[in-house]
Design a protein around this motif. Structure first.
Motif, PDB file in Angstrom:
ATOM      1  N   UNK A   1       0.852  -1.205   0.000  1.00 60.04           N
ATOM      2  CA  UNK A   1       0.000   0.000   0.000  1.00 60.04           C
ATOM      3  C   UNK A   1       0.883   1.250   0.000  1.00 60.04           C
ATOM      4  N   UNK A   2       1.908   1.225   0.865  1.00 55.16           N
ATOM      5  CA  UNK A   2       2.791   2.393   0.996  1.00 55.16           C
ATOM      6  C   UNK A   2       3.482   2.690  -0.333  1.00 55.16           C
ATOM      7  N   UNK A   3       3.975   1.625  -0.986  1.00 54.21           N
ATOM      8  CA  UNK A   3       4.694   1.820  -2.247  1.00 54.21           C
ATOM      9  C   UNK A   3       3.745   2.332  -3.333  1.00 54.21           C
ATOM     10  N   UNK A   4       2.537   1.786  -3.392  1.00 55.36           N
ATOM     11  CA  UNK A   4       1.567   2.247  -4.397  1.00 55.36           C
ATOM     12  C   UNK A   4       1.217   3.714  -4.136  1.00 55.36           C
ATOM     13  N   UNK A   5       1.080   4.074  -2.843  1.00 57.39           N
ATOM     14  CA  UNK A   5       0.750   5.471  -2.503  1.00 57.39           C
ATOM     15  C   UNK A   5       1.849   6.398  -3.019  1.00 57.39           C
ATOM     16  N   UNK A   6       3.103   5.956  -2.848  1.00 52.75           N
ATOM     17  CA  UNK A   6       4.232   6.765  -3.320  1.00 52.75           C
ATOM     18  C   UNK A   6       4.235   6.875  -4.844  1.00 52.75           C
ATOM     19  N   UNK A   7       4.088   5.710  -5.521  1.00 54.60           N
ATOM     20  CA  UNK A   7       4.122   5.722  -6.994  1.00 54.60           C
ATOM     21  C   UNK A   7       2.970   6.564  -7.542  1.00 54.60           C
ATOM     22  N   UNK A   8       1.814   6.483  -6.848  1.00 51.23           N
ATOM     23  CA  UNK A   8       0.667   7.277  -7.281  1.00 51.23           C
ATOM     24  C   UNK A   8       0.999   8.766  -7.201  1.00 51.23           C
ATOM     25  N   UNK A   9       1.655   9.154  -6.082  1.00 55.93           N
ATOM     26  CA  UNK A   9       1.879  10.590  -5.863  1.00 55.93           C
ATOM     27  C   UNK A   9       2.892  11.161  -6.851  1.00 55.93           C
ATOM     28  N   UNK A  10       3.712  10.289  -7.473  1.00 54.86           N
ATOM     29  CA  UNK A  10       4.652  10.829  -8.462  1.00 54.86           C
ATOM     30  C   UNK A  10       4.283  10.377  -9.884  1.00 54.86           C
ATOM     31  N   UNK A  11       3.100   9.757 -10.009  1.00 60.65           N
ATOM     32  CA  UNK A  11       2.584   9.429 -11.340  1.00 60.65           C
ATOM     33  C   UNK A  11       3.326   8.307 -12.047  1.00 60.65           C
ATOM     34  N   UNK A  12       3.910   7.387 -11.268  1.00 61.41           N
ATOM     35  CA  UNK A  12       4.601   6.249 -11.894  1.00 61.41           C
ATOM     36  C   UNK A  12       3.746   4.996 -11.763  1.00 61.41           C
ATOM     37  N   UNK A  13       3.901   4.046 -12.695  1.00 62.87           N
ATOM     38  CA  UNK A  13       3.094   2.817 -12.601  1.00 62.87           C
ATOM     39  C   UNK A  13       3.438   2.029 -11.338  1.00 62.87           C
ATOM     40  N   UNK A  14       2.435   1.326 -10.832  1.00 63.10           N
ATOM     41  CA  UNK A  14       2.652   0.516  -9.626  1.00 63.10           C
ATOM     42  C   UNK A  14       3.516  -0.691  -9.986  1.00 63.10           C
ATOM     43  N   UNK A  15       4.372  -1.081  -9.053  1.00 66.05           N
ATOM     44  CA  UNK A  15       5.261  -2.234  -9.258  1.00 66.05           C
ATOM     45  C   UNK A  15       4.773  -3.384  -8.378  1.00 66.05           C
ATOM     46  N   UNK A  16       4.603  -4.546  -8.978  1.00 58.51           N
ATOM     47  CA  UNK A  16       4.158  -5.696  -8.190  1.00 58.51           C
ATOM     48  C   UNK A  16       5.288  -6.197  -7.292  1.00 58.51           C
ATOM     49  N   UNK A  17       4.915  -6.860  -6.165  1.00 60.76           N
ATOM     50  CA  UNK A  17       5.945  -7.367  -5.251  1.00 60.76           C
ATOM     51  C   UNK A  17       6.861  -8.382  -5.937  1.00 60.76           C
ATOM     52  N   UNK A  18       8.129  -8.400  -5.528  1.00 60.20           N
ATOM     53  CA  UNK A  18       9.075  -9.415  -5.981  1.00 60.20           C
ATOM     54  C   UNK A  18       9.383 -10.295  -4.769  1.00 60.20           C
TER      55      UNK A  18
ATOM     56  N   UNK B   1       9.413  -2.115  -4.899  1.00 55.56           N
ATOM     57  CA  UNK B   1       8.100  -1.575  -5.281  1.00 55.56           C
ATOM     58  C   UNK B   1       8.124  -0.045  -5.343  1.00 55.56           C
ATOM     59  N   UNK B   2       9.062   0.560  -4.592  1.00 54.95           N
ATOM     60  CA  UNK B   2       9.158   2.028  -4.603  1.00 54.95           C
ATOM     61  C   UNK B   2       9.942   2.546  -5.799  1.00 54.95           C
TER      62      UNK B   2
END
Ligand code: CMC
Length: 428
Positions: free
Chosen positions: A174-191, A203-204
């Motif tokens: 959730x935290x990583x998606x929130x960050x990617x959202x705020x800078x307009x980058x695609x979400x990264x799935x967990x590795x 993910x960040x």
């Protein structure tokens, strides 16, 4: 020597003897003290719970005068040196350090739960492009309640364990998606080949590379910071978690409330506030003037002071050492000199010394996060990820505690005495 307290009520001349257990008296033992037959009975008045124990807990021990912090009896500096966040989370939640097989299966269980439901992704896409990641984080944690209605079964230990695994695993996503959202980058799935913190960094920060490789020093530094933030007994957000959970709300709803409490600048938002303060000060030369303003009542020295620690916060010392290791990789954060000068002057100044105000966990953590490339508004989220272990351990302990009921403090009513409703025309 009897472990009792004798109270004389000077209103009536009556004496009462109440037991003392573990250095406390039961507030309910005061209720028998009445000035007259229709008196409700004596209560204590303790705004902000400065001298009231609200529970018995075997999770975290703090001695604020000596600067001691222990999880389940293990000193924080030993855990920071030898443990990992996931192992510490296990310790906090289940009471003992895991053996090798238990650690393996715990790590596997967490790894299996890192993915978020695709609908959660869509939910997150609805936020404004510049939404604060902590706002996104706490709303999304609450939204998980709608995905897992089985979590309402809070009296089932197996269901509670499942929600614990889900939440510990999903908060970094959730935290990583929130960050990617705020800078307009695609979400990264967990590795799932990576460690808990390694995957979070993936993910960040992953861009076009096929496989993200976290820097081992930064990965370990973040893990140490996560260990330091994993629990801190009955602080504002943990009390919120217990308070909301006491109404038998599910853990996602309770955790959303706890995260909301953490967001404030006097609690988990302090790390972000420290960086804003250091930027505002701007240069070492301006430090004396800033200290003068704080002493004059114009704002607080953020990252200083603590309700419980009245000597150095043991977490701050470990963070300072961690900062040195991180700066060797990232280069020194230029705001460090201002922070060091603030600390030097404050620790010599009678205003801060007499009030026992020392740097707390938030004073240096932000400098590390910034050097690692996190934007300031991610800092409270970086606090919330590891604190999830503490919130859940405290929630589970509360539910198993027969002394606990729905949280419901009393008040002293200071409003109008009874009066009759006046119609609009009669009000004049
Ligand atoms: N800067 C300047 N003066 C301060 C500060 C500060 N950071 N903290 C407390 N004081 C003064 C306060 O003005 C009061 O002075 P006086 O007796 O003259 O009125 C005295 O010290 C006692 O303060 P208090 O507000 O009664 O203390 P508290 O226990 O209620 O507050 C605190 C604890 C952490 C909210 C407070 O120290 C503070 O606001 N610190 C800055 C914010 C911060 O760094 N928060 C992070 C806390 S650690 C991480 C976490 O657990 O969230």
């Amino acid at each position: 020597m009897a472990d009792t307290l004798t109270i004389t009520d000077n209103r009536t001349g009556k004496h009462y003897e109440v037991p003392i257990t573990d250095g406390t008296i039961r507030a309910m033992d005061l209720r028998q003290i009445r000035a007259s037959a229709d008196d409700f009975g004596l209560m204590t008045y303790d705004p902000a719970f400065q001298n009231t124990a609200s529970c018995r807990s075997s999770i975290t021990y703090i001695d604020g005068d000596k600067g001691i912090l222990e999880y389940r009896g293990y000193p924080i500096d030993q855990l920071a040196e030898h443990s990992t966040y996931l192992e510490t989370a296990y310790l906090i939640l289940f009471g003992e350090l895991p053996n090798a097989a238990q650690l393996d299966s715990w790590t596997r269980e967490i790894t299996l739960h890192t993915m978020l439901h695709e609908n959660i992704k869509k939910f997150m896409e609805g936020f404004q492009y510049d939404a604060h990641p902590m706002g996104i984080f706490l709303s999304t944690a609450g939204a998980l309640s709608t995905i897992y209605p089985d979590a309402k079964n809070i009296s089932d230990a197996d269901s509670r364990r499942l929600q614990v695994r889900r939440l510990i695993a999903k908060v970094p996503s959730i935290a990583a998606y929130a960050y990617r959202h705020s800078i307009g980058r695609p979400y990264i799935y967990p590795d799932n080949d990576l460690s808990f913190t390694g995957n979070f960094l993936n993910m960040l920060f992953k861009m076009t590379e096929l496989k993200y490789k976290p820097h081992p020093v930064l990965e370990r530094a973040l893990d140490v910071l996560f260990i330091l933030h994993a629990d801190h007994e009955q602080n504002c957000s943990t009390s919120a978690m217990r308070g909301i959970g006491s109404s038998q709300a599910d853990p996602y709803a309770s955790l959303a409330g706890a995260a909301a409490a953490l967001y404030g600048p006097l609690h988990g938002g302090a790390n972000e506030a420290v960086l804003h303060m250091l930027k505002e000060i701007g240069s070492v030369n301006h430090v004396p003037e800033f200290i003068k303003r704080v002493k004059g009542g114009e704002g607080r020295l953020m990252g200083f002071g603590h309700r419980v620690y009245k000597s150095y916060d043991p977490r701050a010392r470990i963070i300072k050492e961690t900062a040195d290791r991180v700066f060797e990789v990232t280069g020194r954060n230029p705001l460090t000199d201002i922070a060091l000068e603030l600390e030097r002057i404050a620790l010599e100044d009678d205003y801060f010394v007499s009030r026992k105000l020392y740097p707390n966990v938030d004073f240096y953590s932000g400098l590390i996060y910034q050097a690692m490339g996190f934007p300031l508004d991610m800092f409270p989220v970086l606090f919330a990820i590891p604190r999830t272990a503490g919130w859940l351990a405290q929630w589970d302990e509360m539910l198993r505690d027969n002394d606990q009921k729905i949280a419901r403090p009393r008040q002293i009513y200071t409003g109008s005495a009874r009066r009759d409703y006046a119609t609009l025309t009669a009000r004049g």
